[in-house]
Design an enzyme around this catalytic site. Structure first.
Site, short mmCIF file in Angstrom:
data_model
loop_
_atom_site.label_atom_id
_atom_site.label_comp_id
_atom_site.label_asym_id
_atom_site.label_seq_id
_atom_site.Cartn_x
_atom_site.Cartn_y
_atom_site.Cartn_z
N HIS A 248 42.95 25.50 -34.56
CA HIS A 248 43.74 24.68 -33.63
C HIS A 248 44.03 23.36 -34.35
O HIS A 248 43.23 22.91 -35.17
CB HIS A 248 42.88 24.44 -32.38
CG HIS A 248 43.57 23.74 -31.26
ND1 HIS A 248 43.72 22.39 -31.23
CD2 HIS A 248 44.14 24.22 -30.13
CE1 HIS A 248 44.35 22.05 -30.11
NE2 HIS A 248 44.61 23.14 -29.43
N ASP B 112 33.92 25.06 -33.71
CA ASP B 112 34.77 24.71 -32.57
C ASP B 112 34.56 25.76 -31.48
O ASP B 112 35.07 26.88 -31.57
CB ASP B 112 36.23 24.67 -33.06
CG ASP B 112 37.22 24.47 -31.92
OD1 ASP B 112 36.80 24.45 -30.75
OD2 ASP B 112 38.42 24.34 -32.22
N GLN C 138 36.82 27.99 -27.10
CA GLN C 138 37.13 29.24 -26.39
C GLN C 138 35.91 30.14 -26.21
O GLN C 138 36.02 31.20 -25.60
CB GLN C 138 38.23 30.02 -27.14
CG GLN C 138 39.54 29.27 -27.29
CD GLN C 138 40.27 29.05 -25.96
OE1 GLN C 138 39.96 29.67 -24.95
NE2 GLN C 138 41.23 28.13 -25.95
N LYS D 272 37.72 23.97 -19.96
CA LYS D 272 37.95 25.40 -20.23
C LYS D 272 36.82 26.26 -19.66
O LYS D 272 36.83 27.47 -19.81
CB LYS D 272 38.09 25.63 -21.73
CG LYS D 272 39.33 24.97 -22.33
CD LYS D 272 39.52 25.40 -23.75
CE LYS D 272 40.43 24.50 -24.54
NZ LYS D 272 41.84 24.66 -24.23
N CYS E 128 49.30 25.16 -30.32
CA CYS E 128 48.70 24.16 -31.23
C CYS E 128 48.11 24.82 -32.47
O CYS E 128 47.07 24.39 -32.99
CB CYS E 128 47.65 23.30 -30.52
SG CYS E 128 48.29 22.40 -29.12
N1 C6P Z 1 43.43 24.84 -26.66
C1 C6P Z 1 45.11 26.20 -25.58
O1 C6P Z 1 45.98 26.39 -24.74
P1 C6P Z 1 40.96 19.88 -26.05
O2 C6P Z 1 42.44 19.76 -25.90
O3 C6P Z 1 40.37 18.75 -26.85
O4 C6P Z 1 40.25 20.13 -24.76
O5 C6P Z 1 40.71 21.23 -26.88
C2 C6P Z 1 41.34 21.41 -28.11
C3 C6P Z 1 41.10 22.80 -28.63
C4 C6P Z 1 40.34 22.96 -29.78
N2 C6P Z 1 40.07 24.17 -30.27
C5 C6P Z 1 40.55 25.29 -29.70
C6 C6P Z 1 40.19 26.61 -30.27
C7 C6P Z 1 41.32 25.21 -28.53
O6 C6P Z 1 41.76 26.32 -27.97
C8 C6P Z 1 41.63 23.93 -28.01
C9 C6P Z 1 42.53 23.79 -26.81
C10 C6P Z 1 44.31 24.91 -25.51
O7 C6P Z 1 44.85 27.02 -26.46
C11 C6P Z 1 45.19 23.71 -25.36
S1 C6P Z 1 46.19 23.44 -26.78
#
Ligand code: C6P
Length: 405
Positions: free
Chosen positions: A121, A198, A201, A224, A363
């Site tokens: 991401h 990370d 998910q 999430k 992203c």
């Molecule tokens: N992915 C998606 O629709 P934040 O925005 O900081 O809570 O998380 C960022 C992030 C980092 N790593 C992974 C693997 C992610 O999936 C995400 C967030 C969302 O896939 C929003 S772009």
């Protein structure tokens, strides 16, 4: 498990959108919140609202107790050695930037390598690009194979002693690939690299245990996994946190301040400057209680059944190309491209039937380039989704073909 009863814990799901029952298939972007979490926020604001760690009055001590109790819950939930390894952040993005701007700036220099993967991401890519520019370190990545898994031969080649940090995603938000976190962390450790995982998910979808995985840093976002938006966690191995300089300066992170200079608290407070998201932290604690009462193994099993079923039905839709592993264990999402419709058009079309999905690059622009697609449509599932909803999605995808061609 009575999944239909569990679904009724989510009031938002009981509504019509565009004249159809809402089918929410966008939990990878943000999950819905159960009544237990909404009530915990409401209770906090109606009874205990106050600042934490600052005052000696009753409300402040209640708020502080609830805030610190949530830190202990998080520590137990992700299996850390101590709650002092839990830093509250705004989410994954802030956690990764914190590591880059503290540990990274302190430890990296020209000649060092930061290793990531081709499926990160942007929040686990851009902070490392910025850090590489600032320190002179080199950013390298492990390529992704056509089946959406990491090129293991490249892991062996790239994970050398120059690698000071290996940062990678646990479950890809664009492919559904589950990376072998424990094995990769062990390989990194063998060459002396620090690891950052990370968990955006994976957390809340499967049991995660820091001591078992063996990573040095781990990030996740509350929103999430049934908790409010604006709250997340950075886990760091205590010895690393203790040696790291602060990032943000301000109230609560200091031991003492004079006009000439300051000294700082021990972790985790050193990294929590200013008034934190107290309600968010309490909501995160309530989300953990809620998920643990269902059981993370049960959630994982149900999520897996849903995504296996979706893979099976969706792969029969004419003109579909599903990205990521085609069989075996995968995360609870299916990202796909239909040869007759742009993802944005498809998402708008599905919305007219009450189906919520995400379309675009998620992203992960380099990954879209790698797979030569303008973007994908992503259906992502959580334990409140049902087989009937997946059947509905497939019906709408079949109807879309007629509509667009
Ligand atoms: N992915 C998606 O629709 P934040 O925005 O900081 O809570 O998380 C960022 C992030 C980092 N790593 C992974 C693997 C992610 O999936 C995400 C967030 C969302 O896939 C929003 S772009």
């Amino acid at each position: 498990m009575d999944w239909h009863r569990i679904r009724s814990d989510f009031p938002i799901l009981d509504q019509q959108v565009n004249g159809h029952p809402l089918v929410y298939l966008d939990s990878a972007a943000s999950s819905q919140k159960p009544r237990a979490v909404i009530n915990a926020l409401s209770h906090y604001y109606q009874h205990d609202n106050s600042n934490v760690h600052r005052a000696l009055h009753e409300l402040s001590s209640r708020a502080t107790d609830a805030f610190e109790a949530a830190r202990k819950k998080v520590a137990r939930f992700i299996g850390t050695a101590t709650e002092d390894e839990i830093i509250f952040t705004r989410g994954c993005t802030e956690g990764i930037n914190l590591v880059a701007n503290t540990w990274g700036v302190q430890n990296l220099r020209s000649g060092d390598v930061i290793l990531i993967t081709g499926m990160e991401h942007h929040s686990n890519l851009v902070p490392w690009q910025l850090l590489a520019q600032r320190t002179g370190a080199t950013l390298k990545h492990i390529p992704v194979l056509d089946d959406g898994t990491l090129d293991t031969a490249a892991v062996e080649m790239l994970l050398t002693e120059q690698v000071k940090l290996f940062a990678f995603v646990h479950i890809s938000n664009s492919l559904g690939t589950i990376n072998p976190a424990r094995e990769l962390c062990a390989k990194a450790k063998a060459v002396g690299a620090v690891t950052l995982l990370d968990g955006a998910q994976s957390t809340g979808h499967m049991p995660v245990n820091m001591l078992d995985i063996g990573c040095d840093f781990f990030v996740f976002s509350g929103h999430k996994m049934c908790a409010p938006t604006g709250i997340g966690v950075l886990y760091g191995r205590y010895a690393l946190l203790k040696a790291m300089p602060p990032w943000h300066g301000g109230g609560e992170m200091i031991a003492s301040v004079t006009l000439e200079g300051s000294t700082f608290k021990e972790p985790p407070h050193r990294f929590e400057a200013g008034t934190p998201d107290i309600a968010g932290v309490i909501g995160l604690g309530a989300a953990i209680d809620y998920l643990e009462a269902i059981g993370l193994e049960n959630i994982q099993r149900h999520d897996t059944n849903l995504s296996n079923y979706a893979m099976q039905c969706m792969s029969e839709v004419p003109g579909i190309r599903i990205l990521g592993p085609q069989s075996g264990h995968r995360g609870s999402l299916v990202a796909f491209h239909l040869d007759f419709a742009h993802p944005h058009d498809l998402v708008e079309y599905a919305n007219t039937y009450g189906i919520a999905m995400r379309g675009g690059n998620h992203c992960t622009q380099p990954l879209m380039k790698r797979f030569k697609v303008p973007g994908t449509t992503r259906a992502s599932f959580y334990f409140y989704n049902t087989i009937e909803e997946i059947n509905r999605l497939v019906e709408v995808l079949l109807a879309a073909r007629k509509f667009f061609t």
